[in-house]
Design a protein around this motif. Structure first.
Motif, PDB file in Angstrom:
ATOM      1  N   ALA A  79     -31.737 -26.580   5.853  1.00 60.82           N
ATOM      2  CA  ALA A  79     -31.872 -25.655   4.731  1.00 60.82           C
ATOM      3  C   ALA A  79     -32.106 -24.234   5.229  1.00 60.82           C
ATOM      4  O   ALA A  79     -32.654 -24.020   6.314  1.00 60.82           O
ATOM      5  CB  ALA A  79     -33.035 -26.088   3.845  1.00 60.82           C
ATOM      6  N   HIS A  80     -31.711 -23.287   4.410  1.00 60.98           N
ATOM      7  CA  HIS A  80     -31.969 -21.876   4.668  1.00 60.98           C
ATOM      8  C   HIS A  80     -33.478 -21.614   4.544  1.00 60.98           C
ATOM      9  O   HIS A  80     -34.149 -22.261   3.730  1.00 60.98           O
ATOM     10  CB  HIS A  80     -31.191 -21.037   3.645  1.00 60.98           C
ATOM     11  N   PRO A  81     -34.029 -20.669   5.310  1.00 61.31           N
ATOM     12  CA  PRO A  81     -35.476 -20.386   5.226  1.00 61.31           C
ATOM     13  C   PRO A  81     -35.969 -19.993   3.834  1.00 61.31           C
ATOM     14  O   PRO A  81     -37.140 -20.193   3.514  1.00 61.31           O
ATOM     15  CB  PRO A  81     -35.666 -19.228   6.218  1.00 61.31           C
ATOM     16  N   THR A  82     -35.102 -19.472   2.989  1.00 60.05           N
ATOM     17  CA  THR A  82     -35.514 -19.064   1.633  1.00 60.05           C
ATOM     18  C   THR A  82     -35.312 -20.163   0.601  1.00 60.05           C
ATOM     19  O   THR A  82     -35.386 -19.905  -0.601  1.00 60.05           O
ATOM     20  CB  THR A  82     -34.722 -17.813   1.189  1.00 60.05           C
ATOM     21  N   VAL A  83     -35.080 -21.375   1.036  1.00 56.89           N
ATOM     22  CA  VAL A  83     -34.682 -22.457   0.133  1.00 56.89           C
ATOM     23  C   VAL A  83     -35.683 -22.693  -1.005  1.00 56.89           C
ATOM     24  O   VAL A  83     -35.281 -22.886  -2.143  1.00 56.89           O
ATOM     25  CB  VAL A  83     -34.395 -23.757   0.913  1.00 56.89           C
ATOM     26  N   GLU A  84     -36.973 -22.685  -0.709  1.00 57.10           N
ATOM     27  CA  GLU A  84     -37.941 -22.982  -1.772  1.00 57.10           C
ATOM     28  C   GLU A  84     -37.971 -21.888  -2.834  1.00 57.10           C
ATOM     29  O   GLU A  84     -38.064 -22.180  -4.029  1.00 57.10           O
ATOM     30  CB  GLU A  84     -39.323 -23.250  -1.188  1.00 57.10           C
ATOM     31  N   ALA A  85     -37.852 -20.643  -2.428  1.00 62.70           N
ATOM     32  CA  ALA A  85     -37.805 -19.545  -3.403  1.00 62.70           C
ATOM     33  C   ALA A  85     -36.555 -19.657  -4.267  1.00 62.70           C
ATOM     34  O   ALA A  85     -36.606 -19.466  -5.487  1.00 62.70           O
ATOM     35  CB  ALA A  85     -37.851 -18.200  -2.688  1.00 62.70           C
ATOM     36  N   GLN A  86     -35.428 -19.984  -3.641  1.00 58.33           N
ATOM     37  CA  GLN A  86     -34.187 -20.131  -4.405  1.00 58.33           C
ATOM     38  C   GLN A  86     -34.243 -21.348  -5.332  1.00 58.33           C
ATOM     39  O   GLN A  86     -33.735 -21.301  -6.462  1.00 58.33           O
ATOM     40  CB  GLN A  86     -33.003 -20.209  -3.454  1.00 58.33           C
ATOM     41  N   LEU A  87     -34.869 -22.418  -4.886  1.00 59.73           N
ATOM     42  CA  LEU A  87     -35.044 -23.594  -5.731  1.00 59.73           C
ATOM     43  C   LEU A  87     -35.872 -23.243  -6.960  1.00 59.73           C
ATOM     44  O   LEU A  87     -35.531 -23.609  -8.087  1.00 59.73           O
ATOM     45  CB  LEU A  87     -35.698 -24.726  -4.938  1.00 59.73           C
ATOM     46  N   ARG A  88     -36.926 -22.494  -6.771  1.00 62.60           N
ATOM     47  CA  ARG A  88     -37.785 -22.102  -7.898  1.00 62.60           C
ATOM     48  C   ARG A  88     -37.011 -21.250  -8.914  1.00 62.60           C
ATOM     49  O   ARG A  88     -37.146 -21.444 -10.123  1.00 62.60           O
ATOM     50  CB  ARG A  88     -39.020 -21.360  -7.396  1.00 62.60           C
ATOM     51  N   VAL A  89     -36.192 -20.337  -8.445  1.00 60.89           N
ATOM     52  CA  VAL A  89     -35.391 -19.503  -9.356  1.00 60.89           C
ATOM     53  C   VAL A  89     -34.474 -20.381 -10.204  1.00 60.89           C
ATOM     54  O   VAL A  89     -34.365 -20.197 -11.424  1.00 60.89           O
ATOM     55  CB  VAL A  89     -34.580 -18.448  -8.565  1.00 60.89           C
ATOM     56  N   ILE A  90     -33.818 -21.333  -9.583  1.00 64.66           N
ATOM     57  CA  ILE A  90     -32.930 -22.239 -10.315  1.00 64.66           C
ATOM     58  C   ILE A  90     -33.723 -23.072 -11.318  1.00 64.66           C
ATOM     59  O   ILE A  90     -33.310 -23.257 -12.456  1.00 64.66           O
ATOM     60  CB  ILE A  90     -32.143 -23.118  -9.334  1.00 64.66           C
ATOM     61  N   MET A  91     -34.892 -23.550 -10.904  1.00 69.17           N
ATOM     62  CA  MET A  91     -35.723 -24.342 -11.806  1.00 69.17           C
ATOM     63  C   MET A  91     -36.179 -23.518 -13.006  1.00 69.17           C
ATOM     64  O   MET A  91     -36.212 -24.023 -14.138  1.00 69.17           O
ATOM     65  CB  MET A  91     -36.913 -24.925 -11.047  1.00 69.17           C
ATOM     66  N   GLU A  92     -36.542 -22.262 -12.791  1.00 74.18           N
ATOM     67  CA  GLU A  92     -36.939 -21.398 -13.906  1.00 74.18           C
ATOM     68  C   GLU A  92     -35.798 -21.230 -14.900  1.00 74.18           C
ATOM     69  O   GLU A  92     -36.011 -21.253 -16.110  1.00 74.18           O
ATOM     70  CB  GLU A  92     -37.402 -20.037 -13.376  1.00 74.18           C
ATOM     71  N   LYS A  93     -34.586 -21.082 -14.395  1.00 76.79           N
ATOM     72  CA  LYS A  93     -33.411 -20.937 -15.269  1.00 76.79           C
ATOM     73  C   LYS A  93     -33.167 -22.222 -16.060  1.00 76.79           C
ATOM     74  O   LYS A  93     -32.920 -22.181 -17.269  1.00 76.79           O
ATOM     75  CB  LYS A  93     -32.186 -20.585 -14.418  1.00 76.79           C
ATOM     76  N   VAL A  94     -33.254 -23.362 -15.406  1.00 74.72           N
ATOM     77  CA  VAL A  94     -33.068 -24.645 -16.094  1.00 74.72           C
ATOM     78  C   VAL A  94     -34.148 -24.832 -17.152  1.00 74.72           C
ATOM     79  O   VAL A  94     -33.862 -25.231 -18.286  1.00 74.72           O
ATOM     80  CB  VAL A  94     -33.064 -25.820 -15.095  1.00 74.72           C
ATOM     81  N   LEU A  95     -35.372 -24.526 -16.805  1.00 72.57           N
ATOM     82  CA  LEU A  95     -36.479 -24.649 -17.753  1.00 72.57           C
ATOM     83  C   LEU A  95     -36.222 -23.797 -18.991  1.00 72.57           C
ATOM     84  O   LEU A  95     -36.368 -24.261 -20.124  1.00 72.57           O
ATOM     85  CB  LEU A  95     -37.773 -24.219 -17.061  1.00 72.57           C
ATOM     86  N   SER A  96     -35.782 -22.587 -18.783  1.00 69.39           N
ATOM     87  CA  SER A  96     -35.488 -21.677 -19.890  1.00 69.39           C
ATOM     88  C   SER A  96     -34.298 -22.158 -20.720  1.00 69.39           C
ATOM     89  O   SER A  96     -34.348 -22.158 -21.958  1.00 69.39           O
ATOM     90  CB  SER A  96     -35.207 -20.281 -19.331  1.00 69.39           C
ATOM     91  N   ASP A  97     -33.243 -22.578 -20.054  1.00 72.36           N
ATOM     92  CA  ASP A  97     -32.004 -22.948 -20.747  1.00 72.36           C
ATOM     93  C   ASP A  97     -32.089 -24.270 -21.514  1.00 72.36           C
ATOM     94  O   ASP A  97     -31.352 -24.475 -22.468  1.00 72.36           O
ATOM     95  CB  ASP A  97     -30.844 -23.055 -19.762  1.00 72.36           C
ATOM     96  N   THR A  98     -32.933 -25.180 -21.082  1.00 68.89           N
ATOM     97  CA  THR A  98     -32.943 -26.513 -21.688  1.00 68.89           C
ATOM     98  C   THR A  98     -34.075 -26.723 -22.682  1.00 68.89           C
ATOM     99  O   THR A  98     -34.125 -27.756 -23.345  1.00 68.89           O
ATOM    100  CB  THR A  98     -32.996 -27.615 -20.607  1.00 68.89           C
ATOM    101  N   SER A  99     -34.966 -25.773 -22.814  1.00 72.15           N
ATOM    102  CA  SER A  99     -36.023 -25.868 -23.822  1.00 72.15           C
ATOM    103  C   SER A  99     -35.456 -25.409 -25.157  1.00 72.15           C
ATOM    104  O   SER A  99     -34.945 -24.299 -25.275  1.00 72.15           O
ATOM    105  CB  SER A  99     -37.221 -24.994 -23.436  1.00 72.15           C
ATOM    106  N   ALA A 100     -35.538 -26.278 -26.152  1.00 69.37           N
ATOM    107  CA  ALA A 100     -35.069 -25.943 -27.497  1.00 69.37           C
ATOM    108  C   ALA A 100     -36.259 -25.435 -28.321  1.00 69.37           C
ATOM    109  O   ALA A 100     -37.405 -25.793 -28.034  1.00 69.37           O
ATOM    110  CB  ALA A 100     -34.448 -27.175 -28.152  1.00 69.37           C
ATOM    111  N   PRO A 101     -36.013 -24.623 -29.343  1.00 65.46           N
ATOM    112  CA  PRO A 101     -37.115 -24.150 -30.187  1.00 65.46           C
ATOM    113  C   PRO A 101     -37.925 -25.324 -30.736  1.00 65.46           C
ATOM    114  O   PRO A 101     -37.382 -26.239 -31.339  1.00 65.46           O
ATOM    115  CB  PRO A 101     -36.403 -23.383 -31.311  1.00 65.46           C
TER     116      PRO A 101
END
Length: 148
Positions: free
Chosen positions: A54-76
């Protein structure tokens, strides 16, 4: 409050219980878990060995993707409450857990959707590369942009 409880890449064996415990929430009506394991074949060939890097920044990049998924998949009114993801790096054996992701939500639909999106986006966007060696002597790199 929605949260990411684990966004990790490790060389040690993965624990499904750790990931499941990390997303447990009394407000959740549904929890979805995906476990990716090393299989003994790929592309019709027998796998002899497998390693992830893995790239040294992998955990930071994983967190960014997770934040996007969390935002996109939460319904009102139907939030994804907690997410966790852990991927293994280093040498793995056949049957070893390579990745465990989980999502807990108020309702099962959002939990399933978030879990599926999380593993799909992780595989497509997170800089983790798989090096497979086959019994026939061939090998290949698989990942976001090829070999590191």
């Amino acid at each position: 409050m929605e949260e990411i409880t684990i966004a990790a890449v490790r060389e040690t064996p993965l624990s499904v219980d750790e990931v499941l415990d990390a997303v447990t929430d009394e407000r959740a009506g549904g929890t979805a878990v995906f476990i990716g394991t090393v299989r003994d074949h790929d592309h019709g060939r027998d796998v002899a060995a497998l390693a992830y890097s893995a790239h040294p920044t992998v955990e930071a990049q994983l967190r960014v993707i997770m934040e996007k998924v969390l935002s996109d998949t939460s319904a009102p009114g139907r939030p994804v409450l907690r997410m966790a993801a852990v991927h293994r790096v280093g040498q793995l054996g056949i049957g070893d857990k390579a990745v465990v992701v989980a999502a807990a939500a108020a309702h099962r639909q959002e939990a399933f959707e978030a879990c599926r999106r999380l593993i799909d986006d992780l595989k497509a966007q997170v800089p983790i590369w798989k090096h497979q060696s086959f019994e026939d002597g061939a090998d290949e790199w698989v990942g976001e942009s090829g070999a590191p």
